[in-house]
Design a protein around this motif. Structure first.
Motif, PDB file in Angstrom:
ATOM      1  N   VAL A  32      18.562  45.665  61.245  1.00 25.48           N
ATOM      2  CA  VAL A  32      19.993  45.686  61.578  1.00 25.48           C
ATOM      3  C   VAL A  32      20.524  44.252  61.663  1.00 25.48           C
ATOM      4  O   VAL A  32      21.626  43.949  61.179  1.00 25.48           O
ATOM      5  CB  VAL A  32      20.244  46.468  62.883  1.00 25.48           C
ATOM      6  CG1 VAL A  32      21.688  46.320  63.338  1.00 25.48           C
ATOM      7  CG2 VAL A  32      19.882  47.935  62.701  1.00 25.48           C
ATOM      8  N   MET A  33      19.739  43.360  62.256  1.00 31.59           N
ATOM      9  CA  MET A  33      20.130  41.958  62.366  1.00 31.59           C
ATOM     10  C   MET A  33      20.324  41.343  60.963  1.00 31.59           C
ATOM     11  O   MET A  33      21.315  40.659  60.711  1.00 31.59           O
ATOM     12  CB  MET A  33      19.047  41.187  63.127  1.00 31.59           C
ATOM     13  CG  MET A  33      19.365  39.740  63.380  1.00 31.59           C
ATOM     14  SD  MET A  33      17.974  38.873  64.169  1.00 31.59           S
ATOM     15  CE  MET A  33      18.169  39.434  65.848  1.00 31.59           C
ATOM     16  N   LYS A  56      23.493  42.812  59.205  1.00 37.98           N
ATOM     17  CA  LYS A  56      24.735  42.185  59.676  1.00 37.98           C
ATOM     18  C   LYS A  56      24.899  40.792  59.081  1.00 37.98           C
ATOM     19  O   LYS A  56      25.989  40.392  58.692  1.00 37.98           O
ATOM     20  CB  LYS A  56      24.750  42.123  61.199  1.00 37.98           C
ATOM     21  CG  LYS A  56      24.955  43.474  61.839  1.00 37.98           C
ATOM     22  CD  LYS A  56      24.947  43.386  63.349  1.00 37.98           C
ATOM     23  CE  LYS A  56      25.134  44.763  63.967  1.00 37.98           C
ATOM     24  NZ  LYS A  56      25.091  44.721  65.438  1.00 37.98           N
ATOM     25  N   LEU A 110      11.542  41.723  68.916  1.00 35.03           N
ATOM     26  CA  LEU A 110      12.355  42.913  68.644  1.00 35.03           C
ATOM     27  C   LEU A 110      11.536  43.927  67.858  1.00 35.03           C
ATOM     28  O   LEU A 110      10.735  43.562  67.002  1.00 35.03           O
ATOM     29  CB  LEU A 110      13.605  42.537  67.841  1.00 35.03           C
ATOM     30  CG  LEU A 110      14.549  41.521  68.484  1.00 35.03           C
ATOM     31  CD1 LEU A 110      15.698  41.207  67.537  1.00 35.03           C
ATOM     32  CD2 LEU A 110      15.083  42.040  69.807  1.00 35.03           C
ATOM     33  N   SER A 111      11.743  45.203  68.142  1.00 30.59           N
ATOM     34  CA  SER A 111      11.055  46.244  67.389  1.00 30.59           C
ATOM     35  C   SER A 111      12.049  46.909  66.439  1.00 30.59           C
ATOM     36  O   SER A 111      13.259  46.833  66.641  1.00 30.59           O
ATOM     37  CB  SER A 111      10.433  47.265  68.335  1.00 30.59           C
ATOM     38  OG  SER A 111      11.419  47.824  69.163  1.00 30.59           O
ATOM     39  N   CYS A 112      11.511  47.516  65.409  1.00 29.85           N
ATOM     40  CA  CYS A 112      12.373  48.165  64.419  1.00 29.85           C
ATOM     41  C   CYS A 112      13.151  49.294  65.075  1.00 29.85           C
ATOM     42  O   CYS A 112      12.627  49.939  65.971  1.00 29.85           O
ATOM     43  CB  CYS A 112      11.539  48.700  63.256  1.00 29.85           C
ATOM     44  SG  CYS A 112      11.174  47.383  62.095  1.00 29.85           S
ATOM     45  N   PRO A 113      14.381  49.473  64.644  1.00 28.91           N
ATOM     46  CA  PRO A 113      15.015  48.863  63.464  1.00 28.91           C
ATOM     47  C   PRO A 113      15.827  47.597  63.752  1.00 28.91           C
ATOM     48  O   PRO A 113      16.570  47.144  62.891  1.00 28.91           O
ATOM     49  CB  PRO A 113      15.944  49.974  62.971  1.00 28.91           C
ATOM     50  CG  PRO A 113      16.419  50.608  64.250  1.00 28.91           C
ATOM     51  CD  PRO A 113      15.209  50.565  65.186  1.00 28.91           C
ATOM     52  N   GLU A 114      15.697  47.002  64.919  1.00 32.30           N
ATOM     53  CA  GLU A 114      16.539  45.861  65.281  1.00 32.30           C
ATOM     54  C   GLU A 114      16.494  44.690  64.282  1.00 32.30           C
ATOM     55  O   GLU A 114      17.553  44.173  63.925  1.00 32.30           O
ATOM     56  CB  GLU A 114      16.204  45.380  66.692  1.00 32.30           C
ATOM     57  CG  GLU A 114      16.610  46.375  67.767  1.00 32.30           C
ATOM     58  CD  GLU A 114      16.161  45.945  69.143  1.00 32.30           C
ATOM     59  OE1 GLU A 114      16.955  45.276  69.820  1.00 32.30           O
ATOM     60  OE2 GLU A 114      15.020  46.274  69.519  1.00 32.30           O
ATOM     61  N   PRO A 115      15.315  44.257  63.799  1.00 29.32           N
ATOM     62  CA  PRO A 115      15.313  43.156  62.833  1.00 29.32           C
ATOM     63  C   PRO A 115      16.051  43.505  61.527  1.00 29.32           C
ATOM     64  O   PRO A 115      16.745  42.666  60.955  1.00 29.32           O
ATOM     65  CB  PRO A 115      13.828  42.899  62.560  1.00 29.32           C
ATOM     66  CG  PRO A 115      13.149  43.377  63.798  1.00 29.32           C
ATOM     67  CD  PRO A 115      13.944  44.580  64.228  1.00 29.32           C
ATOM     68  N   SER A 160       7.909  45.398  61.349  1.00 27.98           N
ATOM     69  CA  SER A 160       9.176  44.696  61.083  1.00 27.98           C
ATOM     70  C   SER A 160       9.096  43.939  59.765  1.00 27.98           C
ATOM     71  O   SER A 160      10.040  43.935  58.985  1.00 27.98           O
ATOM     72  CB  SER A 160       9.499  43.731  62.226  1.00 27.98           C
ATOM     73  OG  SER A 160       9.782  44.441  63.399  1.00 27.98           O
ATOM     74  N   ALA A 162      13.928  37.175  65.000  1.00 24.43           N
ATOM     75  CA  ALA A 162      13.803  38.551  65.473  1.00 24.43           C
ATOM     76  C   ALA A 162      12.485  38.770  66.211  1.00 24.43           C
ATOM     77  O   ALA A 162      12.024  39.903  66.340  1.00 24.43           O
ATOM     78  CB  ALA A 162      13.934  39.511  64.293  1.00 24.43           C
TER      79      ALA A 162
END
Length: 68
Positions: free
Chosen positions: A16-17, A20, A9-14, A38, A6
């Motif tokens: 969410v990754m 999933k 990537l900035s939050c909330p992407e990590p 993150s 990750a």
């Protein structure tokens, strides 16, 4: 062990990754992030899901080992 990258990537992407990936219900995950927000948010989420988290830092990157 499922490995996730990750970086960049900035939050909330990590988070969410990781969320999933956790749908697979594995016992261990490893995620690499490159900022403290993150790191803190992923750690908080994993602990809330009942996992233990160990963090190592190298050259500004954090590797989070997440285990059941």
């Amino acid at each position: 062990m499922k490995q996730l990258d990750a970086r960049g990537l900035s939050c909330p992407e990590p988070v969410v990754m990781l969320q999933k990936a956790m749908a697979a219900k594995e016992n261990a995950y490893e995620i690499i992030v490159d900022n403290t927000a993150s790191r803190e948010n992923v750690t908080r989420y994993a602990k809330h899901q009942g996992y233990e988290v160990q963090c190592t830092e190298k050259a500004g990157e954090y590797t989070l080992s997440i285990t059941k």
